[in-house]
Design a protein around this motif. Sequence first.
Motif, short mmCIF file in Angstrom:
data_model
loop_
_atom_site.label_atom_id
_atom_site.label_comp_id
_atom_site.label_asym_id
_atom_site.label_seq_id
_atom_site.Cartn_x
_atom_site.Cartn_y
_atom_site.Cartn_z
N GLY A 131 -6.25 -11.02 16.97
CA GLY A 131 -5.83 -9.71 16.50
C GLY A 131 -5.33 -9.83 15.08
O GLY A 131 -5.10 -10.93 14.57
N PRO A 132 -5.12 -8.70 14.41
CA PRO A 132 -4.69 -8.75 13.01
C PRO A 132 -3.23 -9.17 12.85
O PRO A 132 -2.45 -9.06 13.78
CB PRO A 132 -4.88 -7.31 12.54
CG PRO A 132 -4.73 -6.49 13.78
CD PRO A 132 -5.31 -7.33 14.89
N ASN A 133 -2.90 -9.63 11.66
CA ASN A 133 -1.51 -9.92 11.31
C ASN A 133 -0.76 -8.59 11.30
O ASN A 133 -1.26 -7.59 10.80
CB ASN A 133 -1.45 -10.58 9.94
CG ASN A 133 -0.03 -10.82 9.48
OD1 ASN A 133 0.67 -9.90 9.09
ND2 ASN A 133 0.38 -12.07 9.53
N LEU A 134 0.44 -8.56 11.87
CA LEU A 134 1.18 -7.32 12.03
C LEU A 134 2.36 -7.15 11.06
O LEU A 134 3.22 -6.32 11.29
CB LEU A 134 1.66 -7.20 13.49
CG LEU A 134 0.54 -7.13 14.52
CD1 LEU A 134 1.11 -7.06 15.93
CD2 LEU A 134 -0.39 -5.96 14.26
N TRP A 135 2.40 -7.94 10.00
CA TRP A 135 3.46 -7.76 9.00
C TRP A 135 3.31 -6.36 8.39
O TRP A 135 2.22 -5.95 8.01
CB TRP A 135 3.34 -8.82 7.91
CG TRP A 135 4.27 -8.59 6.75
CD1 TRP A 135 3.97 -7.97 5.58
CD2 TRP A 135 5.65 -8.94 6.68
NE1 TRP A 135 5.08 -7.92 4.78
CE2 TRP A 135 6.13 -8.51 5.43
CE3 TRP A 135 6.53 -9.59 7.54
CZ2 TRP A 135 7.44 -8.70 5.02
CZ3 TRP A 135 7.83 -9.78 7.14
CH2 TRP A 135 8.27 -9.34 5.89
N ASP A 136 4.39 -5.62 8.32
CA ASP A 136 4.43 -4.29 7.70
C ASP A 136 3.44 -3.31 8.35
O ASP A 136 2.80 -2.52 7.67
CB ASP A 136 4.18 -4.40 6.20
CG ASP A 136 4.66 -3.18 5.44
OD1 ASP A 136 5.57 -2.48 5.93
OD2 ASP A 136 4.10 -2.90 4.36
N VAL A 137 3.34 -3.35 9.68
CA VAL A 137 2.37 -2.50 10.38
C VAL A 137 2.87 -1.07 10.58
O VAL A 137 2.08 -0.13 10.59
CB VAL A 137 1.94 -3.13 11.73
CG1 VAL A 137 3.05 -3.08 12.75
CG2 VAL A 137 0.69 -2.46 12.26
N VAL A 138 4.19 -0.87 10.72
CA VAL A 138 4.72 0.47 10.98
C VAL A 138 4.46 1.36 9.76
O VAL A 138 4.79 0.99 8.63
CB VAL A 138 6.22 0.43 11.33
CG1 VAL A 138 6.76 1.84 11.54
CG2 VAL A 138 6.45 -0.41 12.58
N ASN A 139 3.85 2.49 10.00
CA ASN A 139 3.44 3.48 8.99
C ASN A 139 2.31 2.98 8.09
O ASN A 139 2.09 3.54 7.02
CB ASN A 139 4.62 3.97 8.14
CG ASN A 139 5.49 4.95 8.90
OD1 ASN A 139 5.08 5.50 9.93
ND2 ASN A 139 6.70 5.16 8.43
#
Length: 180
Positions: free
Chosen positions: A99-107
């Motif tokens: 799956g993708p890296n989720l750093w800074d995913v919110v918004n």
Amino acid sequence: MSAMFFNKVAGAGLLVALVLVAISTIGNALVHPRDSDEGAAVVTAAAKPEAAPKASEPAEPPVQIAALIGTADPAAGTKVFKKCRSCHTVDKGGKNKIGPNLWDVVNSEAGKRPGFSYSKAMAAKGGTWTYETLGAFLAKPKKYLPGTKMAFAGLKKAKDRAAVIAYLRSLSDSPAPLPQ
């Protein structure tokens, strides 16, 4: 009779049981029951009062996940997120995994992480990963987005989803504002 004789008898019995289990497993894999009603007899019964259907587990009422984010514990989200670590990284500039890296995913924009190949369904969906969309996706990914490659079944408890989202929110140089 010696102890060796009893060991041989017990071993033979276990071997027979193992062979029977193997035959049963192979037989079930090769032969499937028919779904056809062809040749089926119709059975009618005397009219009986119908029993009330058994109540299944009461469905969890829809939760506005944004209402829980403000009180959610990011530390608890870190613990729940352990289920996600086999497929996702969260380090700033981290590599994509399954799956993708989720750093800074919110918004952030959904389905647009650089260097990650999204499913056609995710790429076509677009939109923004708001608190509500993340909450709906994490509840049941396949229901929220049919055709997604994400195989995770989801997080049943709204409290766990809110904690994970609060944790993901904290993974940013400038975290998204909390919902009103």
